[in-house]
Design an enzyme around this catalytic site. Sequence first.
Site, PDB file in Angstrom:
ATOM      1  N   GLU A 151       0.761  20.328  44.183  1.00  0.00           N
ATOM      2  CA  GLU A 151       0.852  21.574  43.425  1.00  0.00           C
ATOM      3  C   GLU A 151       1.858  21.414  42.284  1.00  0.00           C
ATOM      4  O   GLU A 151       2.717  20.522  42.315  1.00  0.00           O
ATOM      5  CB  GLU A 151       1.264  22.730  44.332  1.00  0.00           C
ATOM      6  CG  GLU A 151       0.290  23.012  45.458  1.00  0.00           C
ATOM      7  CD  GLU A 151      -1.079  23.462  44.967  1.00  0.00           C
ATOM      8  OE1 GLU A 151      -1.128  24.141  43.920  1.00  0.00           O
ATOM      9  OE2 GLU A 151      -2.075  23.145  45.625  1.00  0.00           O
ATOM     10  N   TYR A 182      -5.188  13.575  40.219  1.00  0.00           N
ATOM     11  CA  TYR A 182      -6.448  14.251  40.527  1.00  0.00           C
ATOM     12  C   TYR A 182      -7.642  13.434  40.040  1.00  0.00           C
ATOM     13  O   TYR A 182      -8.764  13.630  40.509  1.00  0.00           O
ATOM     14  CB  TYR A 182      -6.468  15.635  39.887  1.00  0.00           C
ATOM     15  CG  TYR A 182      -5.658  16.663  40.636  1.00  0.00           C
ATOM     16  CD1 TYR A 182      -6.246  17.496  41.590  1.00  0.00           C
ATOM     17  CD2 TYR A 182      -4.290  16.813  40.402  1.00  0.00           C
ATOM     18  CE1 TYR A 182      -5.509  18.439  42.286  1.00  0.00           C
ATOM     19  CE2 TYR A 182      -3.549  17.759  41.090  1.00  0.00           C
ATOM     20  CZ  TYR A 182      -4.156  18.568  42.033  1.00  0.00           C
ATOM     21  OH  TYR A 182      -3.422  19.498  42.719  1.00  0.00           O
ATOM     22  N   SER A 208     -10.997  30.736  41.049  1.00  0.00           N
ATOM     23  CA  SER A 208     -10.808  31.355  42.360  1.00  0.00           C
ATOM     24  C   SER A 208      -9.619  32.314  42.368  1.00  0.00           C
ATOM     25  O   SER A 208      -9.610  33.288  43.115  1.00  0.00           O
ATOM     26  CB  SER A 208     -10.601  30.263  43.421  1.00  0.00           C
ATOM     27  OG  SER A 208      -9.503  29.440  43.086  1.00  0.00           O
ATOM     28  N   ARG A 216      -4.358  32.396  30.705  1.00  0.00           N
ATOM     29  CA  ARG A 216      -5.706  31.824  30.672  1.00  0.00           C
ATOM     30  C   ARG A 216      -6.773  32.905  30.747  1.00  0.00           C
ATOM     31  O   ARG A 216      -7.813  32.799  30.104  1.00  0.00           O
ATOM     32  CB  ARG A 216      -5.886  30.797  31.793  1.00  0.00           C
ATOM     33  CG  ARG A 216      -5.735  31.330  33.214  1.00  0.00           C
ATOM     34  CD  ARG A 216      -6.024  30.236  34.224  1.00  0.00           C
ATOM     35  NE  ARG A 216      -5.866  30.699  35.605  1.00  0.00           N
ATOM     36  CZ  ARG A 216      -6.193  29.971  36.658  1.00  0.00           C
ATOM     37  NH1 ARG A 216      -6.694  28.765  36.511  1.00  0.00           N
ATOM     38  NH2 ARG A 216      -6.026  30.455  37.882  1.00  0.00           N
TER      39      ARG A 216
END
Length: 379
Positions: A151, A182, A208, A216
């Site tokens: 995170e 990632y 989500s 954003r």
Amino acid sequence: MDSKITRLLCKPILSLCPRFFLVLVLLFFLFICLWNFMDLNSTFCHPVEKSLPTILLQSEPQNKNGPFSKTEQNNLELTILVWTWPFGERFPLDTCEKVYGISGCHLTDDHRLYKHADAVIIHHQDVMYVKGKLPQAPRPPNQWWVWFNLESPSYTPNMDMLDNLFNLTMTYRYDSDIVRPYGWLEVLKEPQDFIIPKKSKLVAWAISNWNPNTQRVKYYEELKKHIPIDIFGKKHQPLHWDNLISTISMYKFYLSFENSVHVDYITEKLWNNALLSGAVPIVSGPPRENYERFLPRDSFIHISDFPSAKEMAAYLLELDANNEKYQHYFQWRSRLRVRREVGWDNHYCKACRVLRHAPAYKIIPSVAKWFSSQDYPVQ
């Protein structure tokens, strides 16, 4: 008389000078081309590779202590204690050798083996609210405690309780002791044709964690005033994970908007949702310069490229109308491919491999200070 003879003698030579000069120019040009052809990082013959840093021109990200040796891998037996199942998700513990080819790495979740473990990997999100969830027994001499966290700092509370406890960091950041990104790009051995998925729609976004107060979402609200955007996720159109790639592949563009802005924090929103789907990512996160550490500069569109969402929308409509210009965003795929390894076992096995190259034993005074000290500006 002498000057007349000189002119007569030189006349044939002078007549050859233009041709001779042309031959020299052609030979020089050929030499430059051959020189660049032999150089993998040359912009002349391989512009994609030149636009990427050396750290990414490899099969996968390496630890900062050097490349791995198969001999070294096989010479050292290590026991790695999985202190908590990450987010409660169990995974097989016997895959290091048979799946990843890393022998001598023994993963266990048995806390009774604590005093015998060479390293204990502790996933921050599972212990962050209760210090008592950390190992309480005295630490065996030279046992590594590895701080594991994928995170961003914005979503990583209570790091101060980690002071003077951990020895190594294991995060997405490229200055971590154990780098677990990632995704990354891999240079293909031979150029390959990339077939752009058939497109029938313009812009998609799957989200989500919907929060109308974030930058954003505010940018999305402004952008959708000028172009159509299909949005998926909670409170929007449902989209099952199994159908994500096939659905997004129908769109020309995908909004790869990160939930926070931090160095190297470039997640599956880009690597999986956009790039593996074959959509051009429109990114919002760290500055463009940070993205260009990992991606060709012409493989994505950054929201900072345009002063307003309206001008961004105009550019996307221009690309939609000009297929040749749109296809330019896929040229890099003939030389590079996207890699994104998944599975918690993958992270732990790769950590075991890196531990064979770990530096001299150390204690990190403040994980919190390290995790925030390298934030912007990007170097």
